[in-house]
Design a protein around this motif. Structure first.
Motif, PDB file in Angstrom:
ATOM      1  N   PHE A 170      30.601  -1.608  54.434  1.00 52.34           N
ATOM      2  CA  PHE A 170      31.923  -1.337  55.019  1.00 52.34           C
ATOM      3  C   PHE A 170      32.867  -0.657  54.036  1.00 52.34           C
ATOM      4  O   PHE A 170      34.025  -0.446  54.353  1.00 52.34           O
ATOM      5  CB  PHE A 170      32.554  -2.652  55.499  1.00 52.34           C
ATOM      6  CG  PHE A 170      31.880  -3.252  56.693  1.00 52.34           C
ATOM      7  CD1 PHE A 170      32.494  -3.247  57.929  1.00 52.34           C
ATOM      8  CD2 PHE A 170      30.623  -3.818  56.585  1.00 52.34           C
ATOM      9  CE1 PHE A 170      31.873  -3.788  59.030  1.00 52.34           C
ATOM     10  CE2 PHE A 170      29.997  -4.367  57.681  1.00 52.34           C
ATOM     11  CZ  PHE A 170      30.619  -4.359  58.911  1.00 52.34           C
ATOM     12  N   LYS A 171      32.384  -0.334  52.865  1.00 53.88           N
ATOM     13  CA  LYS A 171      33.244   0.223  51.827  1.00 53.88           C
ATOM     14  C   LYS A 171      33.922   1.531  52.246  1.00 53.88           C
ATOM     15  O   LYS A 171      35.009   1.849  51.790  1.00 53.88           O
ATOM     16  CB  LYS A 171      32.418   0.466  50.556  1.00 53.88           C
ATOM     17  CG  LYS A 171      32.305  -0.745  49.647  1.00 53.88           C
ATOM     18  CD  LYS A 171      33.620  -0.984  48.919  1.00 53.88           C
ATOM     19  CE  LYS A 171      33.491  -2.013  47.824  1.00 53.88           C
ATOM     20  NZ  LYS A 171      34.790  -2.282  47.172  1.00 53.88           N
ATOM     21  N   LYS A 172      33.248   2.304  53.117  1.00 54.93           N
ATOM     22  CA  LYS A 172      33.773   3.623  53.477  1.00 54.93           C
ATOM     23  C   LYS A 172      34.018   3.757  54.982  1.00 54.93           C
ATOM     24  O   LYS A 172      33.835   4.826  55.554  1.00 54.93           O
ATOM     25  CB  LYS A 172      32.826   4.717  52.999  1.00 54.93           C
ATOM     26  CG  LYS A 172      32.650   4.757  51.485  1.00 54.93           C
ATOM     27  CD  LYS A 172      31.689   5.853  51.069  1.00 54.93           C
ATOM     28  CE  LYS A 172      31.493   5.880  49.561  1.00 54.93           C
ATOM     29  NZ  LYS A 172      30.508   6.935  49.150  1.00 54.93           N
ATOM     30  N   VAL A 173      34.409   2.666  55.620  1.00 56.26           N
ATOM     31  CA  VAL A 173      34.723   2.712  57.055  1.00 56.26           C
ATOM     32  C   VAL A 173      35.829   3.735  57.303  1.00 56.26           C
ATOM     33  O   VAL A 173      36.821   3.783  56.563  1.00 56.26           O
ATOM     34  CB  VAL A 173      35.149   1.315  57.559  1.00 56.26           C
ATOM     35  CG1 VAL A 173      35.810   1.408  58.927  1.00 56.26           C
ATOM     36  CG2 VAL A 173      33.950   0.386  57.621  1.00 56.26           C
ATOM     37  N   GLU A 174      35.662   4.561  58.346  1.00 53.24           N
ATOM     38  CA  GLU A 174      36.629   5.630  58.623  1.00 53.24           C
ATOM     39  C   GLU A 174      37.472   5.367  59.871  1.00 53.24           C
ATOM     40  O   GLU A 174      38.571   5.907  59.986  1.00 53.24           O
ATOM     41  CB  GLU A 174      35.891   6.968  58.746  1.00 53.24           C
ATOM     42  CG  GLU A 174      35.189   7.379  57.453  1.00 53.24           C
ATOM     43  CD  GLU A 174      34.495   8.731  57.564  1.00 53.24           C
ATOM     44  OE1 GLU A 174      34.917   9.551  58.394  1.00 53.24           O
ATOM     45  OE2 GLU A 174      33.517   8.962  56.818  1.00 53.24           O
ATOM     46  N   TRP A 175      36.934   4.587  60.813  1.00 52.36           N
ATOM     47  CA  TRP A 175      37.673   4.306  62.047  1.00 52.36           C
ATOM     48  C   TRP A 175      37.502   2.838  62.428  1.00 52.36           C
ATOM     49  O   TRP A 175      36.420   2.264  62.290  1.00 52.36           O
ATOM     50  CB  TRP A 175      37.169   5.147  63.220  1.00 52.36           C
ATOM     51  CG  TRP A 175      37.225   6.626  63.038  1.00 52.36           C
ATOM     52  CD1 TRP A 175      38.280   7.456  63.281  1.00 52.36           C
ATOM     53  CD2 TRP A 175      36.161   7.479  62.566  1.00 52.36           C
ATOM     54  NE1 TRP A 175      37.945   8.748  63.008  1.00 52.36           N
ATOM     55  CE2 TRP A 175      36.652   8.809  62.562  1.00 52.36           C
ATOM     56  CE3 TRP A 175      34.848   7.258  62.159  1.00 52.36           C
ATOM     57  CZ2 TRP A 175      35.885   9.885  62.177  1.00 52.36           C
ATOM     58  CZ3 TRP A 175      34.067   8.329  61.748  1.00 52.36           C
ATOM     59  CH2 TRP A 175      34.590   9.634  61.759  1.00 52.36           C
ATOM     60  N   ASN A 206      39.032   3.810  50.949  1.00 51.64           N
ATOM     61  CA  ASN A 206      40.156   4.574  51.496  1.00 51.64           C
ATOM     62  C   ASN A 206      40.624   3.916  52.792  1.00 51.64           C
ATOM     63  O   ASN A 206      39.858   3.194  53.445  1.00 51.64           O
ATOM     64  CB  ASN A 206      39.750   6.032  51.772  1.00 51.64           C
ATOM     65  CG  ASN A 206      39.343   6.762  50.509  1.00 51.64           C
ATOM     66  OD1 ASN A 206      40.132   6.939  49.592  1.00 51.64           O
ATOM     67  ND2 ASN A 206      38.081   7.197  50.452  1.00 51.64           N
ATOM     68  N   ASP A 207      41.879   4.178  53.158  1.00 49.60           N
ATOM     69  CA  ASP A 207      42.402   3.622  54.406  1.00 49.60           C
ATOM     70  C   ASP A 207      41.669   4.252  55.591  1.00 49.60           C
ATOM     71  O   ASP A 207      41.199   5.387  55.535  1.00 49.60           O
ATOM     72  CB  ASP A 207      43.903   3.886  54.523  1.00 49.60           C
ATOM     73  CG  ASP A 207      44.584   2.914  55.490  1.00 49.60           C
ATOM     74  OD1 ASP A 207      43.877   2.067  56.073  1.00 49.60           O
ATOM     75  OD2 ASP A 207      45.809   3.010  55.661  1.00 49.60           O
ATOM     76  N   PHE A 208      41.557   3.503  56.685  1.00 54.35           N
ATOM     77  CA  PHE A 208      40.843   3.980  57.875  1.00 54.35           C
ATOM     78  C   PHE A 208      41.825   4.259  59.007  1.00 54.35           C
ATOM     79  O   PHE A 208      42.970   3.812  58.986  1.00 54.35           O
ATOM     80  CB  PHE A 208      39.793   2.956  58.318  1.00 54.35           C
ATOM     81  CG  PHE A 208      40.287   1.535  58.328  1.00 54.35           C
ATOM     82  CD1 PHE A 208      41.080   1.040  59.354  1.00 54.35           C
ATOM     83  CD2 PHE A 208      39.976   0.679  57.272  1.00 54.35           C
ATOM     84  CE1 PHE A 208      41.543  -0.262  59.349  1.00 54.35           C
ATOM     85  CE2 PHE A 208      40.438  -0.636  57.253  1.00 54.35           C
ATOM     86  CZ  PHE A 208      41.222  -1.107  58.298  1.00 54.35           C
TER      87      PHE A 208
END
Length: 523
Positions: A170-175, A206-208
């Motif tokens: 889940f480190k790079k979840v985008e949505w 990063n923020d999602f």
């Protein structure tokens, strides 16, 4: 800041933003965009936080996923699609999650067919469900091979954040999509989810993008602020608010089995009500009946079967997974005459061609009544047909007022709970499992939740001292390690078990597994 977005894009403008595969598939399947799609898909494509508010059956779920699937298709074409979680879809109901899983895999399969026909690159986009129904084998498979789109519930998402291995995906979840946000934001469960999202935000590199899907409700600006959380100064983070403006055509009637409820005994009135309900079911192809309790749903099925009605089933969350999925699938394909449910089928589930919804007694709110009645004619432009059957004077008054309010568009106002210290205590214990926290950093994270934007440092410290057993509370043992001198807290032996055993805000029940004479788990 909450910004209303009113621009409606044309179908050609929206399709120009999409990958060739997505636009080809969409044009072959749909003649035009619904209003939410024409307004929201471009906003999501711009990677802006957005709350989409529109009536049930207007294509909100497809709206949320179209741009996301488009981006994943682009990653696949460019060769950068990794084996990790890109999108988390949070559903308040397990049944809704299972339905979205089915409804996502269908267009993905259709897109693969389109790609084969046109000689395009075929994206291998994976979808999986993680909830209380998910088997241990499926969970282990997800750890080894994370899906691109994960469908889950608020409680399962919180458990995932406490799982050392799986949460790395889940480190790079985008949505993150919150479906039926109106159903959850006005309870402690909503406060719990709001804190869980802040923890996820802290975990990610990063923020999602946050996408909220809601029925028509008020105050919509407050729900939008709940979705995105708050800046350090307490103002809501940036979010676009999209309201479709379209209203579903309603065919509502309150039906009383007798002209004078006070002249007959309750037993006679109840018997007449079931006779009336049987007639309504027999004169329609597929009927969905809602009660307010699981026991009421079971009782209604029994009473209707007594009257000779066949091909009728019950559906609620206490039933076994296989039974629930079988009822949902048969209902979707029009193979069942009637299904009686408590709350498990009231949210955005695609349940096929239901042409009548009956509500036994008062639904207790205008929004809930519209949500349930919207299960009939659950497609854009169709009429929602509902009949409210009453058997006591109080319900008669409530249902009459509800129908008038529904036609006028007077919707209930939700009240979002603030500063729930019991929910905060759960979250602090969960946070302690990650690492050692500085008190001020943890307080800043908590304040990012809209539900805790007004939390005082004093109240937060009282919770920390209580969990760390630093004050004289009789019979209270420490749940976390807390160092007053260093201003740090973290986990102690037993914290993980305490968290897992007490997670969530749904009241605990004493359940017994029921197995029928065929060896099948009934619930």
């Amino acid at each position: 800041m909450v910004e209303r977005v009113d621009r409606t894009y044309t179908k050609d403008e929206v399709m120009d933003m999409m990958e060739p595969l997505i636009s080809t598939w969409f044009n072959e399947k749909y003649d035009d965009l619904t209003i939410p799609q024409a307004k929201a898909i471009p906003v999501i494509h711009q990677r802006r936080n957005v709350l989409i508010s529109s009536p049930t059956g207007s294509g909100k779920t497809l709206t949320a996923f179209t741009s996301i699937i488009n981006e994943l298709t682009r990653y696949a074409r460019e060769g950068t699609l990794e084996e990790r979680v890109y999108c988390i879809y949070v559903s308040p109901l397990k049944a809704l999650g299972n339905d979205v899983n089915r409804n996502l895999n269908t267009p993905l399969a259709e897109m693969r067919e389109v790609a084969e026909r046109h000689g395009m690159n075929i994206p291998n986009i994976t979808v999986a469900v993680r909830s209380g129904d998910t088997s241990q084998a499926e969970r282990q498979k997800m750890v080894r091979h994370p899906p691109h789109i994960l469908i889950t519930t608020p409680e399962s998402l919180a458990l995932i954040l406490a799982a050392p291995k799986f949460k790395d995906a889940f480190k790079k979840v985008e949505w993150v999509i919150l479906d039926e946000i109106h159903d959850i934001c006005d309870s402690k469960r909503g406060a719990f989810l709001s804190l869980t999202l802040e923890r996820l935000r802290n975990h990610c590199d990063n923020d999602f993008v946050r996408i909220g899907l809601s029925a028509t409700l008020a105050p919509i600006e407050e729900i939008a602020a709940y979705l995105v959380g708050c800046n350090p100064d307490g103002t809501p983070r940036d979010v676009a608010l999209i309201e479709s403006g379209s209203k579903k055509t309603l065919d509502l009637q309150v039906i009383c089995p007798t002209s004078d409820l006070t002249a007959l005994s309750s037993d006679i009135v109840n018997s007449m009500m079931y006779d009336t309900l049987k007639e309504l079911i027999e004169t329609h192809d597929t009927t969905l009946v809602f009660t307010n309790t699981r026991s009421g749903a079971e009782s209604d099925v029994y009473k209707l079967k007594e009257r000779g009605l066949e091909n009728i089933e019950v559906h609620h969350s206490s039933l076994g997974k296989d039974i629930r999925l079988d009822v949902e699938e048969r209902l979707k394909h029009g193979e069942i005459k009637c299904v009686v449910s408590s709350t498990s089928l009231e949210l955005g589930i695609d349940i096929g061609s239901v042409d009548l919804v009956c509500q036994i007694g008062s639904p207790k709110s205008v929004a809930k009544g519209l949500q349930r009645i919207g299960r009939s004619g659950h497609s854009f432009g169709k009429v929602a047909k509902g009949r409210l059957l009453v058997f006591d004077p109080d319900d008669l008054v409530e249902c009459a007022v509800m129908c008038r309010a529904a036609h006028r568009g007077d919707i209930d106002r939700v009240g979002i709970p603030e500063n729930c210290l019991d929910v905060l205590s759960q979250t602090v214990v969960g946070m302690s499992l990650d690492n050692r926290w500085d008190i001020d950093e943890a307080f800043d994270l908590i304040k990012g939740s809209y539900c805790y934007r007004n939390l005082t440092k004093e109240s937060f410290m009282q919770v920390i001292r209580y969990l760390g057993s630093k004050d004289d509370f009789e019979g209270v043992y420490s749940k976390i390690w807390y160092d007053e001198e260093e201003n740090l807290f973290g986990k102690k032996k037993g914290s993980r078990m305490i968290y897992f055993m007490n997670l969530g805000t749904i009241p605990e029940e004493a359940n017994y597994r029921v197995i029928n004479n065929h060896g099948t788990v009934a619930g």
